[in-house]
Scaffold this active site. Sequence first.
Site, PDB file in Angstrom:
ATOM      1  N   ASP A 184      29.483 -26.853  36.424  1.00 60.54           N
ATOM      2  CA  ASP A 184      30.663 -27.715  36.538  1.00 60.54           C
ATOM      3  C   ASP A 184      31.314 -27.527  37.906  1.00 60.54           C
ATOM      4  OD1 ASP A 184      30.233 -28.694  34.058  1.00 60.54           O
ATOM      5  OD2 ASP A 184      31.875 -27.637  33.071  1.00 60.54           O
ATOM      6  N   CYS A 202      35.772 -30.259  31.387  1.00 60.28           N
ATOM      7  CA  CYS A 202      35.614 -29.072  30.546  1.00 60.28           C
ATOM      8  C   CYS A 202      37.032 -28.572  30.295  1.00 60.28           C
ATOM      9  CB  CYS A 202      34.757 -28.054  31.293  1.00 60.28           C
ATOM     10  SG  CYS A 202      35.372 -26.403  31.352  1.00 60.28           S
ATOM     11  N   CYS A 216      28.042 -22.327  35.755  1.00 59.15           N
ATOM     12  CA  CYS A 216      27.650 -23.193  34.628  1.00 59.15           C
ATOM     13  C   CYS A 216      27.243 -24.589  35.115  1.00 59.15           C
ATOM     14  CB  CYS A 216      28.805 -23.324  33.633  1.00 59.15           C
ATOM     15  SG  CYS A 216      30.175 -24.301  34.274  1.00 59.15           S
ATOM     16  N   CYS A 251      36.148 -20.565  34.204  1.00 54.70           N
ATOM     17  CA  CYS A 251      36.766 -21.827  34.655  1.00 54.70           C
ATOM     18  C   CYS A 251      37.993 -21.527  35.532  1.00 54.70           C
ATOM     19  CB  CYS A 251      37.191 -22.689  33.474  1.00 54.70           C
ATOM     20  SG  CYS A 251      35.926 -22.921  32.220  1.00 54.70           S
TER      21      CYS A 251
HETATM   22 FE1  FES Z   1      32.043 -23.881  33.384  1.00 55.42          FE
HETATM   23 FE2  FES Z   1      34.376 -24.776  32.487  1.00 55.42          FE
HETATM   24  S1  FES Z   1      32.567 -24.345  31.313  1.00 55.42           S
HETATM   25  S2  FES Z   1      33.752 -24.577  34.540  1.00 55.42           S
END
Ligand code: FES
Length: 156
Positions: A58, A81, A56, A125
Amino acid sequence: MHSYEGKTDRAEERDMKELLTKDGYSAIVIDHWLNPRNFRRLENYDGYSQRITSPCGDAMWIWLKVNDNLIQNAAYVSDICIGAVSSGSMLTEMVKGKRITEALRISPDDILRALGGLPEHFVHCAALANTALKEAIRDYNAYKDAPWKRLYQQKC
Ligand code: FES
């Protein structure tokens, strides 16, 4: 889906907890999101993950303080996040006091179980946190027999 932007004071924190609960987040996730443990860098670390990026976009970094294969302290920094913050917070708590061999056996599912789950779109995540931990352990193993080499690594 609700927006949680700008909710910072106590009354708003209560509202946020209600919204998050309605959106299906567990009480454990909400607690780690609002009160993240170990969200900082560690000085004089023995293992470091560098920047690990999720699909994503992050990112997360993990630092470990290790003595003779026993993890004494762990800390992390991530993008903001809820899934990454709660996963990093839970995972750094889980590994403290564990031997490196035990920490290597932790899986993303273990993190999710400890958090009481995450919504489907945040499951990755936990994988991000797990990958960052494994990279920090790889780094520890690479330098544990010659920690002075880390000085050169940090200057490059
Ligand atoms: Fe991708 Fe949390 S939404 S790491």
